[in-house]
Design a protein around this motif. Structure first.
Motif, PDB file in Angstrom:
ATOM      1  N   ASP A  88      33.683   4.676 -21.482  1.00 56.59           N
ATOM      2  CA  ASP A  88      33.593   3.687 -21.926  1.00 56.59           C
ATOM      3  C   ASP A  88      32.394   2.556 -20.509  1.00 56.59           C
ATOM      4  N   ARG A  91      29.040   3.204 -21.510  1.00 52.04           N
ATOM      5  CA  ARG A  91      29.097   2.282 -22.497  1.00 52.04           C
ATOM      6  C   ARG A  91      28.461   1.129 -22.377  1.00 52.04           C
ATOM      7  N   GLU A  92      29.403   0.715 -21.196  1.00 49.17           N
ATOM      8  CA  GLU A  92      29.418  -1.280 -21.075  1.00 49.17           C
ATOM      9  C   GLU A  92      27.946  -1.546 -20.835  1.00 49.17           C
ATOM     10  N   GLY A 115      32.604  -7.584 -27.000  1.00 48.11           N
ATOM     11  CA  GLY A 115      33.139  -7.016 -26.065  1.00 48.11           C
ATOM     12  C   GLY A 115      32.884  -7.671 -24.313  1.00 48.11           C
ATOM     13  N   LEU A 119      35.515  -7.872 -21.439  1.00 52.16           N
ATOM     14  CA  LEU A 119      35.555  -6.883 -20.450  1.00 52.16           C
ATOM     15  C   LEU A 119      35.279  -7.081 -19.365  1.00 52.16           C
ATOM     16  N   ALA A 168      25.629  -7.240 -28.329  1.00 54.27           N
ATOM     17  CA  ALA A 168      25.145  -5.641 -27.255  1.00 54.27           C
ATOM     18  C   ALA A 168      24.012  -6.514 -25.793  1.00 54.27           C
ATOM     19  N   MET A 171      26.758  -7.867 -23.642  1.00 55.36           N
ATOM     20  CA  MET A 171      27.288  -6.591 -22.273  1.00 55.36           C
ATOM     21  C   MET A 171      26.328  -6.585 -20.628  1.00 55.36           C
TER      22      MET A 171
END
Lengths: 231, 283, 270
Positions: A88, A91-92, A115, A119, A168, A171
């Protein structure tokens, strides 16, 4: 997860990567490198495994049951298939754009921060700032700044795809993966995305799967051709 | 923290799933262990004696079988007709939704209401007294939604190209129904029938005022005043009284037989349901 | 069916008007027909059943739809669907012979008369509707498109987060529908409830939240209808009308719940 200081020139590398689905081979011993900047196209005929390759790069392939992955993928030099890797967290740091824009049934701002909002520990002010910055990077701020609380589903397909890009980008990924991001879009929206890719790829690498050779010519600095595997 | 949640969630849910399975499996086990001692050929083939304390459940079993068989005779033609009407003849989407809604409403109607309605209609208004036919008809009506829905789902998922090919060959609507729709959906009809039969076999409420008694009947003769013995009602009555331990194991035996009947019918429907699950997932 | 019930129950409406559904006492011999205790009984029993079975069913459904590989999932789902077909009389039997004593021991401190209480009925119902909730909720979770989860994972959310923030909210309509339908089924259940609820009339507590009724025997609409009163009542038009009136209330209630549950389930996921 310890970070070995990167020794390679590449942000992402696929090393001798193979994927099988039972008896069928989807990818066979692929070696692929993504340099640190620029847009890099992955082309090839249908069914050659381009999407599969892309999904191996951020281990999204794990979500599909019944597949056997062998070989390795290295992110900044360290293997992401190593046991003990926090997938995970990986993927961040790698952003992904899909063929069909995937919008969550919420407002525009909630989508962008979907996200990052969960996060990252952000103060309210920081969130606002991140929201604006991400939308600007995706060239949506001007259009949407007064509509942030509207449902994202109201946007046109082209805008939705850019929204996914903003999400996206929020992040702050080090690499961007894009799986045929414009194939569902009209020429105008396509051009908008291509411009964004050119801009973004100045500062971070973009791996772009496309079946459109002209697009690859327009946007990419290198092109990798994937041949279908012959069993 | 996030990692904690990530591990806790499947664990928690897994516990729930396990709990559910354990409870339900435990029920089956409880019945099986208690009922098995009572099962023997004698039990199945003899009639009840002494209010269930001894003897067997022959006529109860036969009665139940008779009722569900009658029910299916009633339900199948109506369910097929309904499905065809809805899929082929009715074209407006609102009417389609209304029929589906009505079917689900029928399906969800409490069984006791069928019993009361049947009581009014068959026992009193028509003057049949308690009659096996009334029970059969009521059970049939209850089976209709299960069958019809299975059929409708199946017919609607027949690929259009079959229908178009048939039409292209010049077949009329009736011919298309007979040569394409019905053969393709026969499997679903069977599935729906088995499921409906399974459900109907276990019902007590619709028949307790209209078709069944506890003792004193064998096979019915004629329609009026011809009740039957049935498994569910037998269990129901015996469960109410504080009763003789000797009857107890027979009671469990009866329950086990009923359960076996219901499960057996449901299991018959399984292979077909698996196939339709597959199809649904591949869409 | 609806019409018959309406017509046949007319006398009781004429006789008692609104005090029929709202009246607190039912003594048929004195022509007193108040249905409230039964309505209360039906609702309480079904409500508690849903409260018990809901979370367990949801958790189990979450597990089968999100965490189980497809083979295991099919097996479990089939097993559950099979078990959902257990006849209610069998549940009733188990309730009488097993659950009743267990509840009696459980409630020792409240000094109950027997193990036949509203609580017993509620627990039994909970077990009965558990498979229903599980299968419907599982279907609801499965109908959330796979890409939504994939997109969340691609952002770096872990599996639990994707489940909680994507699957759960998007399955919400289907889950609510599942619960409503299960509630409807619980309200309409006759046989099992009949055997363990005690069938004691006029047990309306003085305050809505009192726990006392759980410990005591009670009556639901269905247990009343399933009893011997139905046969006796036919002779007297007014009494009969009252019984049919009960049936009417039940029919309307359950139909409404079913309809509402379906409406919710129909709404698109977005």
């Amino acid at each position: 997860m310890t970070n070995i200081p990167s020794s390679g020139d590449y942000a992402l590398q696929a090393v001798d990567l193979s994927v099988r689905a039972g008896a069928k081979r989807l990818l066979a011993s692929v070696n692929y490198n993504v340099p640190r900047t620029g847009a890099h196209g992955i082309i090839g005929p249908s069914g050659a495994g381009k999407s599969t390759l892309l999904r191996c790069l951020n281990r999204l392939i794990d979500l599909t049951p019944g597949l056997e992955v062998s070989g390795d993928v290295r992110f900044n030099g360290s293997s992401i298939y190593h046991s003990g890797v926090d997938v995970d967290a990986v993927r961040e740091r790698i952003g992904m754009l899909f063929q069909q824009p995937v919008i969550f049934p919420q407002s525009i701002s909630k989508n962008v921060l979907f996200g990052a909002g969960r996060l990252r520990k952000l103060s309210a002010a920081a969130r606002e700032e991140l929201l604006e910055q991400s939308l600007r990077e995706a060239a949506l701020w001007a259009e949407l700044k007064d509509r942030l609380h509207e449902p994202a589903a109201h946007l046109s397909v082209g805008q939705q795809q850019r929204l996914c890009l903003a999400r996206a980008l929020a992040m702050k990924p080090e690499v961007l993966l894009m799986d045929e991001p414009t194939s569902a879009l009209d020429p105008k929206a396509t051009a908008a995305i291509e411009e964004l890719i050119l801009e973004l790829s100045k500062t971070r690498p973009v791996a772009l799967v496309t079946h459109n050779l002209r697009q690859a010519e327009r946007v990419c600095s290198t092109v990798f051709e994937l041949q279908p595997t012959l069993d | 923290m996030r990692k904690l949640v990530n591990m806790a969630l499947p664990a928690l849910c897994g516990v729930c799933a396990l709990l559910a399975l354990v409870i339900l499996a435990g029920i089956v086990a409880a019945i099986a262990t208690r009922g098995l001692p009572a099962i023997s050929t004698n039990f199945l083939l003899h009639e009840m004696k002494e209010a269930g304390v001894s003897g067997g459940i022959l006529y109860n079993l036969l009665g139940t079988l008779l009722l569900i068989a009658t029910g299916s005779l009633v339900a199948v033609p109506i369910a097929v007709a309904l499905a065809l009407v809805r899929c082929v003849y009715v074209t407006s989407p609102t009417k389609k939704r209304v029929t589906t809604l009505w079917l689900y409403l029928l399906n969800g109607t409490p069984s006791i209401l069928f019993g009361i309605f049947g009581f009014i209609l068959f026992v009193k208004v028509l003057g049949w007294g308690k009659s096996w036919l009334a029970g059969g008809i009521l059970l049939g009506v209850m089976m209709i939604p299960t069958m019809a829905v299975a059929l409708i789902d199946r017919i609607e998922s027949i690929p259009r190209r079959y229908i178009e090919a048939a039409a292209g060959l010049g077949l009329s609507q009736r011919q298309i129904i007979w040569s394409v729709l019905l053969p393709q959906s026969a499997g679903s009809l069977l599935t729906g029938s088995f499921l409906g039969l399974a459900r109907a076999a276990g019902e007590t409420a619709p028949i307790m005022f209209t078709a069944t008694i506890f003792a004193g009947a064998t096979l019915p003769s004629g329609i009026k005043d011809s009740p039957v013995l049935t498994l569910p009602y037998h269990i129901f009555i015996l469960a109410q009284d504080s009763f003789d331990p000797a009857a107890s194991s027979r009671l469990w035996g009866a329950a086990l037989v009923l359960l076996a009947l219901v499960f057996g019918l449901s299991l018959l429907a399984l292979p077909l349901r698996w196939r339709s699950h597959e199809e649904a997932r591949n869409d | 069916m609806l019409l018959t019930f309406i017509v046949q129950s007319v006398p009781v409406w004429k006789h008692a008007g609104f005090s029929f559904p709202l009246g607190k006492e039912w003594f048929f011999r004195t022509a007193l027909f108040g249905a409230l205790p039964m309505i209360y009984g039906s609702i309480v029993v079904a409500l508690i059943a849903v409260v018990i079975a809901g979370p367990i069913g949801l958790g189990a459904a979450l597990f089968t739809s999100e965490y189980l590989p497809s083979n295991a999932r099919r097996f479990v789902k089939t097993a559950i669907e099979l078990l959902a077909g257990i006849p209610s009389v069998v549940y009733g039997l188990l309730g009488v012979l097993l659950l009743r004593d267990w509840v009696y021991h459980l409630l020792q401190s409240f000094d109950p008369l027997s193990g036949d209480t509203l609580l017993t009925a509620a627990i039994l119902l909970a077990i009965m509707i558990l498979p229903t909730i599980m299968t419907l909720a599982d279907d609801a979770f499965r109908s959330v498109p796979h890409q939504q989860r994939a997109a969340a994972r691609a952002l770096g959310l872990n599996k639990a987060e994707a489940t909680l923030f994507v699957s759960l909210p998007q399955a919400r309509a289907g889950i609510v529908a599942a619960i409503l339908l299960a509630f409807g089924r619980a309200i309409g259940e006759t046989i099992a409830v009949f055997l363990v609820v005690g069938r004691q009339d006029n047990q309306l507590p003085s305050s809505v939240l009192s726990l006392r009724p759980l410990v005591e025997a009670g009556q639901t609409i269905t247990s009343k209808l399933g009893g011997s009163e139905t046969n006796i009542a036919y002779g007297d038009p007014l009494h009969w009308a009252a019984m049919v009136g009960l049936a009417l209330l039940l029919l309307l209630g359950v139909s409404f719940l079913t309809w509402f549950g379906l409406r919710l389930g129909e709404r698109p996921n977005a």
